[in-house]
Motif scaffolding. Sequence first.
Motif, mmCIF file in Angstrom:
data_model
loop_
_atom_site.group_PDB
_atom_site.id
_atom_site.type_symbol
_atom_site.label_atom_id
_atom_site.label_comp_id
_atom_site.label_asym_id
_atom_site.label_seq_id
_atom_site.Cartn_x
_atom_site.Cartn_y
_atom_site.Cartn_z
ATOM 1 N N ALA A 238 60.939 -73.290 41.833
ATOM 2 C CA ALA A 238 59.630 -73.693 41.297
ATOM 3 C C ALA A 238 58.937 -72.520 40.615
ATOM 4 N N SER B 8 55.037 -79.483 47.856
ATOM 5 C CA SER B 8 55.243 -78.610 46.703
ATOM 6 C C SER B 8 55.921 -79.439 45.623
ATOM 7 N N HIS B 9 55.787 -78.987 44.353
ATOM 8 C CA HIS B 9 56.469 -79.754 43.300
ATOM 9 C C HIS B 9 56.923 -78.832 42.174
ATOM 10 N N SER C 26 58.961 -74.199 36.936
ATOM 11 C CA SER C 26 57.914 -75.222 36.875
ATOM 12 C C SER C 26 56.960 -74.967 35.723
ATOM 13 N N VAL D 293 63.344 -83.780 49.806
ATOM 14 C CA VAL D 293 62.964 -83.684 48.392
ATOM 15 C C VAL D 293 63.069 -85.072 47.777
ATOM 16 N N LEU E 93 68.705 -77.171 43.084
ATOM 17 C CA LEU E 93 68.044 -77.275 44.380
ATOM 18 C C LEU E 93 69.012 -77.592 45.510
ATOM 19 N N LYS F 204 58.770 -81.769 47.131
ATOM 20 C CA LYS F 204 59.268 -81.482 48.479
ATOM 21 C C LYS F 204 58.108 -81.568 49.454
ATOM 22 N N ASP G 298 66.680 -72.156 47.003
ATOM 23 C CA ASP G 298 65.404 -72.430 47.658
ATOM 24 C C ASP G 298 64.424 -73.097 46.691
ATOM 25 N N PHE G 299 63.731 -74.135 47.185
ATOM 26 C CA PHE G 299 62.813 -74.897 46.332
ATOM 27 C C PHE G 299 61.717 -73.998 45.757
#
Length: 503
Positions: free
Chosen positions: A291, A256-257, A295, A331, A282, A345, A286-287
């Motif tokens: 995101a 994931s990014h 993002s 990460v 982060l 991640k 939670d990532f």
Amino acid sequence: MSQQSFIKQVKAAMAGNRAINGKAILAMIIFGMIILTFVLSDYSTRGNGTLGVGAAAEVNGEIITLKQFQEQENRIANYYAQFFGGKIDNEFQKKQIRSEALNELINNSLSAQAAEREKIYATDAELKKIIMEDLPYFKKDGVFQSDLYKNLLMANKLTPGEFEKDLRAQTKTQRIRQLFELGLSSSRIEKDLEAELKSKQMNVAFVKINADEIKKLITPESAAKNLTDPAFAQKVQDYYNNQKGEFETPEQVKASHILIRTGEGADEALAKAKMENIVQRLKKEDFGKVAGEVSEDPGSKTKKGDLGYFAKGRMVKEFEEAAFNTPVGKVSEIVKTPFGFHIIKVADKKPAQTTSFEAAKNGIAAKIQAEEANTAIAKHLEELVAKGAVAAVNEYINKSSLRWTESGYFDLTQDVLPQVNSEALFKASLELSKANPLAKVLVREGDAQYVLKLVDAKSVASTAPAKEDAAANQKSLSGYSKWISGLRKSAKVSTNDALLSQQ
């Protein structure tokens, strides 16, 4: 009278006949029929106050006289008076009529001048025919009367010279209008043909023949049984040896990014600062949640940054190296790519692997069996359809566990056959008839071949093209309006301001 109902009358009058309609022209000149009054009345005039007292406007050096203006104003006023109790005493209405009269004269002058430039003329012989033959107003017992002609013009405060000059200009303008009608609307022949094609409907059935379709019919037991044949087994082994790439899966990573974009005027320093703040978040959050909030990659943002599995060669170099070098569950550092700043991640990794022959052989056997069966079925059906053997074709299709699919009814204005979206199959359908319902050859489309037969053909009542006519007329009217607007933008037009401000 509303603007819409007036435009409808004008459009109806202009759509009646493509030939020069002398009666309509005379009505426009003498009795006040206005072309495009409301369509073009939004063009404001520009005055400079330098015209002589006898001039209403000057259009590219051509004078529109005060008398012409007054006559045009009177005609329009008389026309509108029919809808306002016989008179117009509202000052706003009077000013609007004066504006329309001046705009109409300017537009007619521009149109006539453009017609001259394009060598669109109204000859003396044409004018004579219109006056002496086409117009009933100047006839008695069907014969043109010179005295009646002069007296009727005099009663309308026109001389023959003025009337004929206006008639010539109107004839040229009418020719321009006809060109727009011809160029911007469908012809009656085209509409009739389209209606005829719409009334013819067909329903056809087809059978798709290709290896993928036939492979669906092959069971694992059937494939395994074929492998007991040494010759067939060798084919499977050869396929595996020659197509090794099909059975090799490269290393993959699931990641994931979060992206903060740069470029296109974005401040790179500000983008990096935003990403550094995200890194701090982060550490506590939670990532996926972060995101989804911040993002700037719209494709993955809705999936909480998830990119799924990907192999090398799918991403840009900098991103790919960071993703494959970051341990599972960790990460990455901030990564700079041509798209902006990323943080990645890694959720999972799959090592490169090769499917063994033992694991692949049944699938290969099914594929080869399908390809061989496809070739045999297509060849036999080619022989049957060439003979037109409908019953034999149906029997063989059933025996082969294939099935017919109906297209459903479609008319002949279509470009492709429904269900398969195929132009080739549609064209082949047009050759079918109740006497010869089966296509004589297999129709190829991509990697498949099709058997095609007629199920039914019928005629249905065609609908009247009233809406289409209205749309074509509106398109023609709009095209003419835009053309006049273009002429006005490049024309040198001066107007007498006092005409529009007078009480």
